[in-house]
Design a protein around this motif. Structure first.
Motif, PDB file in Angstrom:
ATOM      1  N   ALA A  54      -0.497  -2.194  -5.002  1.00 26.82           N
ATOM      2  CA  ALA A  54      -0.254  -0.837  -5.072  1.00 26.82           C
ATOM      3  C   ALA A  54      -0.919  -0.783  -3.299  1.00 26.82           C
ATOM      4  CB  ALA A  54      -0.811  -0.028  -5.701  1.00 26.82           C
ATOM      5  N   GLN A  55      -1.676  -0.858  -2.791  1.00 27.21           N
ATOM      6  CA  GLN A  55      -1.951  -1.097  -1.325  1.00 27.21           C
ATOM      7  C   GLN A  55      -1.450  -1.390  -0.426  1.00 27.21           C
ATOM      8  OE1 GLN A  55      -6.310  -1.608  -1.860  1.00 27.21           O
ATOM      9  NE2 GLN A  55      -6.680   0.149  -0.426  1.00 27.21           N
ATOM     10  N   GLN A  56      -0.791  -2.631  -0.759  1.00 22.79           N
ATOM     11  CA  GLN A  56       0.605  -3.178   0.073  1.00 22.79           C
ATOM     12  C   GLN A  56       1.193  -2.794   0.111  1.00 22.79           C
ATOM     13  OE1 GLN A  56      -1.043  -7.029  -0.676  1.00 22.79           O
ATOM     14  NE2 GLN A  56      -3.216  -7.560   0.693  1.00 22.79           N
ATOM     15  N   ARG A  57       2.209  -2.392  -0.757  1.00 24.03           N
ATOM     16  CA  ARG A  57       3.471  -2.820  -0.790  1.00 24.03           C
ATOM     17  C   ARG A  57       2.908  -1.075  -1.740  1.00 24.03           C
ATOM     18  NH1 ARG A  57       3.132  -7.226  -2.412  1.00 24.03           N
ATOM     19  NH2 ARG A  57       3.743  -7.031  -4.746  1.00 24.03           N
ATOM     20  N   GLU A  59       5.093   1.599  -3.347  1.00 30.89           N
ATOM     21  CA  GLU A  59       6.083   2.031  -4.586  1.00 30.89           C
ATOM     22  C   GLU A  59       5.422   3.597  -4.864  1.00 30.89           C
ATOM     23  OE1 GLU A  59       7.520  -0.909  -6.594  1.00 30.89           O
ATOM     24  OE2 GLU A  59       7.071  -2.842  -4.726  1.00 30.89           O
ATOM     25  N   PRO A  60       6.568   4.759  -5.308  1.00 33.69           N
ATOM     26  CA  PRO A  60       6.245   5.566  -5.593  1.00 33.69           C
ATOM     27  C   PRO A  60       6.216   5.374  -7.169  1.00 33.69           C
ATOM     28  CG  PRO A  60       8.409   5.973  -3.704  1.00 33.69           C
ATOM     29  CD  PRO A  60       7.725   4.259  -3.702  1.00 33.69           C
ATOM     30  N   ASP A  61       7.286   4.426  -7.564  1.00 32.02           N
ATOM     31  CA  ASP A  61       7.265   4.428  -9.080  1.00 32.02           C
ATOM     32  C   ASP A  61       6.329   3.551 -10.040  1.00 32.02           C
ATOM     33  OD1 ASP A  61       8.528   4.869 -11.913  1.00 32.02           O
ATOM     34  OD2 ASP A  61       8.453   2.167 -11.605  1.00 32.02           O
ATOM     35  N   VAL A  62       5.128   2.721  -8.708  1.00 24.71           N
ATOM     36  CA  VAL A  62       4.238   2.098  -9.286  1.00 24.71           C
ATOM     37  C   VAL A  62       2.845   3.147  -9.388  1.00 24.71           C
ATOM     38  CG1 VAL A  62       2.522   0.482  -8.927  1.00 24.71           C
ATOM     39  CG2 VAL A  62       4.750  -0.229  -8.706  1.00 24.71           C
ATOM     40  N   HIS A  63       2.979   4.039  -8.015  1.00 30.80           N
ATOM     41  CA  HIS A  63       1.702   5.274  -7.701  1.00 30.80           C
ATOM     42  C   HIS A  63       1.783   6.329  -8.682  1.00 30.80           C
ATOM     43  CE1 HIS A  63       1.386   4.568  -3.400  1.00 30.80           C
ATOM     44  NE2 HIS A  63       1.005   3.618  -3.786  1.00 30.80           N
ATOM     45  N   ARG A  64       3.485   6.620  -9.136  1.00 33.10           N
ATOM     46  CA  ARG A  64       3.525   7.233 -10.531  1.00 33.10           C
ATOM     47  C   ARG A  64       3.398   7.174 -12.063  1.00 33.10           C
ATOM     48  NH1 ARG A  64       6.542   7.802 -15.099  1.00 33.10           N
ATOM     49  NH2 ARG A  64       7.530   5.634 -13.467  1.00 33.10           N
TER      50      ARG A  64
END
Length: 283
Positions: A54-57, A59-64
């Motif tokens: 999540a840090q390296q790539r 992505e708004p959906d993953v963060h949500r």
């Protein structure tokens, strides 16, 4: 594997930025437990691996989905009881007088989770409003997963057993296999939308009652103050605000006054305590 300090700091920063939720050190176990299902869904072998991705790539959906997972979604029908008793014994009778001209009530269930609170309020309106009156209830939450459940209006036997009187279950639900679904009559008066209380609010109508329960406890003082300011802008001048039993406006927003309502309390803008009945009957 335990999250490193850096990994926990990343998650804490993300959740604070997107939802204003404060995760203090010592919550690492909670974060790991909440994120483990997400890690498995993405094929990560550990939560640390998932966080690193999540840090390296970004992505708004993953963060949500991370924010959704770390949002507390504990709820039940008629949760804590007393606020709903106050609604029918004190708040609703007054509103029936003040809104006699409009004969319409509008209620906002903020942070509604999977929908039990707005549907509880809808049951109360359905059972207690006189003929000719109408109502609408808006349920909002930051979690898209919870909102999808709320919109479906379908609950397990265990969920309806938590606080829902048998008479209300029979009157307002229909059996669907092993589940119970909210009746169409209730559903047509309840709508849902995603909303982040810690961010500037979209245009909203004015509400007669706002339930903002068990939300402020997750924010720092400045965020609590800004949330109350935003919510008060959507509250009618003589409207009612219900908070959780461990929450208060005292020392945070001095425009509100605490009002004892039976065995619990609610809050009103101070000007409302001297306004005559009928002063805010329209809108």
């Amino acid at each position: 594997m335990t999250l490193t300090a850096q990994e926990f700091a990343f998650i804490s920063s993300l959740v604070r930025r997107d939802a204003a939720i404060v995760l203090e050190p010592g919550k690492e176990y909670l974060v790991e437990a909440r994120l483990m299902p997400l890690a498995r869904q993405t094929g990560a072998s550990t939560v640390s691996e998932f966080v690193l991705r999540a840090q390296q790539r970004p992505e708004p959906d993953v963060h949500r989905r991370i924010v959704d997972a770390l949002t507390t979604n504990e709820t039940s029908f008629f949760r804590d009881g007393e606020p709903f008793t106050a609604m029918t014994s004190m708040v609703l009778p007054e509103l029936l007088e003040r809104r006699a001209a409009a004969r319409h009530l509008r209620i906002w269930s903020a942070a509604c989770s999977s929908g039990q609170e707005p549907y509880t309020l809808a049951m109360q309106m359905q059972d207690n409003l006189p003929a000719g009156w109408t109502y609408e209830i808006l349920g909002t939450d930051i979690s898209t997963e919870m909102l999808a459940r709320a919109e479906a209006g379908q609950y397990t036997q265990l969920e309806v057993n938590r606080g829902l009187p048998a008479a209300s279950l029979v009157r307002h639900f229909e059996r669907v296999g092993a589940h119970w679904r909210v009746s169409p009559q209730l559903r047509r008066n309840v709508s849902f939308r995603r909303l982040n209380l810690a961010a500037p609010l979209p245009p909203l109508p004015s509400f007669d009652v706002v339930f903002l329960r068990n939300v402020l406890i997750y924010f720092d003082v400045e965020t609590k103050r800004s949330v109350l300011q935003r919510v008060s802008a959507a509250l009618k001048p003589d409207g009612w605000l219900f908070l959780g039993s461990a929450e208060t406006t005292i020392g945070i927003d001095d425009r509100f006054e605490r009002v004892v309502t039976g065995r619990t309390s609610a809050y009103r803008l101070k000007a409302a305590t001297t306004a005559p009945l009928g002063a805010y009957g329209k809108g």
